[in-house]
Design an enzyme around this catalytic site. Structure first.
Site, PDB file in Angstrom:
ATOM      1  N   TYR A 101       0.868  -1.186   0.000  1.00 53.15           N
ATOM      2  CA  TYR A 101       0.000   0.000   0.000  1.00 53.15           C
ATOM      3  C   TYR A 101       0.900   1.230   0.000  1.00 53.15           C
ATOM      4  O   TYR A 101       1.871   1.288   0.768  1.00 53.15           O
ATOM      5  CB  TYR A 101      -0.871   0.028   1.266  1.00 53.15           C
ATOM      6  CG  TYR A 101      -1.610   1.348   1.442  1.00 53.15           C
ATOM      7  CD1 TYR A 101      -2.919   1.499   1.009  1.00 53.15           C
ATOM      8  CD2 TYR A 101      -0.965   2.459   2.018  1.00 53.15           C
ATOM      9  CE1 TYR A 101      -3.579   2.714   1.136  1.00 53.15           C
ATOM     10  CE2 TYR A 101      -1.626   3.681   2.142  1.00 53.15           C
ATOM     11  CZ  TYR A 101      -2.918   3.802   1.699  1.00 53.15           C
ATOM     12  OH  TYR A 101      -3.568   4.999   1.817  1.00 53.15           O
ATOM     13  N   GLU A 189      -3.254   7.398  -4.202  1.00 53.17           N
ATOM     14  CA  GLU A 189      -3.220   6.187  -3.382  1.00 53.17           C
ATOM     15  C   GLU A 189      -3.146   4.990  -4.313  1.00 53.17           C
ATOM     16  O   GLU A 189      -3.977   4.858  -5.209  1.00 53.17           O
ATOM     17  CB  GLU A 189      -4.483   6.109  -2.515  1.00 53.17           C
ATOM     18  CG  GLU A 189      -4.484   4.918  -1.575  1.00 53.17           C
ATOM     19  CD  GLU A 189      -5.814   4.765  -0.844  1.00 53.17           C
ATOM     20  OE1 GLU A 189      -5.829   4.977   0.371  1.00 53.17           O
ATOM     21  OE2 GLU A 189      -6.820   4.444  -1.490  1.00 53.17           O
TER      22      GLU A 189
END
Ligand code: GDP
Ligand code: MN
Length: 381
Positions: A101, A189
């Protein structure tokens, strides 16, 4: 402005971030054609501006064109958290060895960029951060220095990403940061950023929010809007030069000026209600503007009562009242109205309104009283 995954990926690839090759598809037949062109296994992905598509069934792995077409037929039209799927992204499937992530945002308080990196990508990062906060590494990036090579390496090391491919991960972080900065993003993101079995680091998902204040520097970004299917009510309002934003309560709000509309939302919420929308008729609204605004709201089935809050400056309250009277005659308004008029020609406006006051048209003296009445008429919420 929030982008679709495929738009975000196209921006990331501009600064050298590796992304899977793919095609946009709007019909099952187009998804099949895309799979034929790409060859081999593909992934069919719903394009909606919310996360959690995988869990909702909006992502399907297909062995070939046949399955891609079937998967597309299942996903198109699907509702994912209130968003209808109208566009698909068909891309070459990846062999995943690890899911990371990474995100870049602006930390206003620190006046720096903030990067968050975790070796536990692919899942809900809020849950990871809540259960094992040590698994999410946070670091500020000095905007003057940028994300340096040593800092990217330290991030990779501290987040415990695969060591043998650390250089590639660090390079990917720097490329993503480059996109974040040079394309004036509020947020980038990538969840997951994957390590493939072949040892490549690829952005498998992308959530990009652009800073629309910087669009003058990126005239080509306007084209992204062409891929959006606008909300029909927002579109109708836009065509009539009204500012309409959908919210999820039941009290329709009409006001003049964004500041007044926002404080009206606050007062409605203060007295225990929830606004169904934000509708700003702007400065200099006349009778026609008000009838138009009411007409727009008749298309929104979630509205239970409507609160019109006008503070006359350039806008004349008598014209607003006239617009309300006309709307009552011409339109079949399915809900009660609460009206509060103040400022220029308020007395004249109230007199005109007095001719139509009933249990369906309530005149209120103050903003608070208006909000209380509107919330009560909407059924108390
Ligand atoms: P999200 O659910 O909206 O965040 O959509 P993502 O694009 O992040 O995909 C969710 C998950 O689907 C990923 O974390 C992967 O586990 C899986 N996935 C997506 N694309 C592929 C692919 O090409 N190959 C494989 N094996 N899994 C994939
Ligand atoms: Mn994702």
């Amino acid at each position: 402005m929030d982008l679709f995954e495929f738009q975000g990926k196209s921006l990331l690839s501009r600064t050298g971030v590796a992304v899977p090759e793919g095609r946009v598809a709007r019909t099952p037949a187009e998804a099949r054609a895309a799979a034929v062109e790409l060859g081999g296994r593909v992934v069919v992905k719903a394009q909606v501006q919310v996360g959690g598509r995988g869990k909702a069934g909006g992502i399907k792995l297909a062995e070939g064109p046949e399955e891609a077409e079937e998967g597309a037929a299942e996903i198109l039209g699907m509702d994912i958290k209130g968003h209808t799927v109208r566009v698909l992204w068909v891309e070459k499937a990846s062999d995943i060895a690890a899911e990371y992530y990474v995100s870049f945002t602006l930390d206003r308080a620190a006046r720096k960029h903030l990067v968050m990196l975790s070796a536990m990508g692919g899942m809900d990062i809020e849950a990871v951060a809540a259960q094992s906060p040590e698994k999410v590494v946070r670091m500020h990036v000095d905007p003057v220095l940028g994300l340096t090579n040593w800092q990217a390496s330290e991030l990779v090391y501290r987040a415990d990403l695969d060591r043998t491919t650390a250089r590639k991960s660090a390079a990917a972080l720097r490329s993503i940061y480059q996109a974040f900065v040079t394309l004036d993003c509020d947020l980038v993101e990538v969840n997951p950023l994957i390590l493939t079995k072949a040892g490549e680091v690829i952005a498998l998902d992308a959530k990009v929010t652009l800073d629309s204040n910087a669009f003058f520097r990126h005239p080509d970004f306007e084209a992204f809007r062409d891929d959006f299917t606008p909300d029909p009510i927002e579109e109708m309002a836009r065509q009539r030069d009204l500012n309409f934003i959908k919210l999820d309560g039941s009290v329709g709000i009409i006001g003049n000026g964004a500041g007044l509309v926002m404080s009206t939302l606050d007062v409605v919420s203060l007295v225990g209600g929830k606004a169904s929308n934000f509708l700003d008729v702007g400065g200099g609204a006349d009778a026609e503007t008000i009838t138009n605004a009411l007409d727009v709201l008749t298309n929104d089935p979630t509205v239970r009562s409507v609160l019109i809050n006008i503070f006359g400056g350039i806008t004349r309250c008598d014209l607003v009242a006239q617009g309300i009277v006309t709307a009552l005659g011409d339109l079949d308004l399915p809900w009660p109205l609460v009206v509060r008029l103040d400022g220029t020609n308020a007395r004249e406006g109230r007199e005109i309104l007095g001719t139509v006051v009933s249990d369906r048209v309530v005149a209120a003296a103050t903003m608070r009283e208006a909000a209380e009445q509107a919330v009560a008429l909407a059924g108390g919420h």
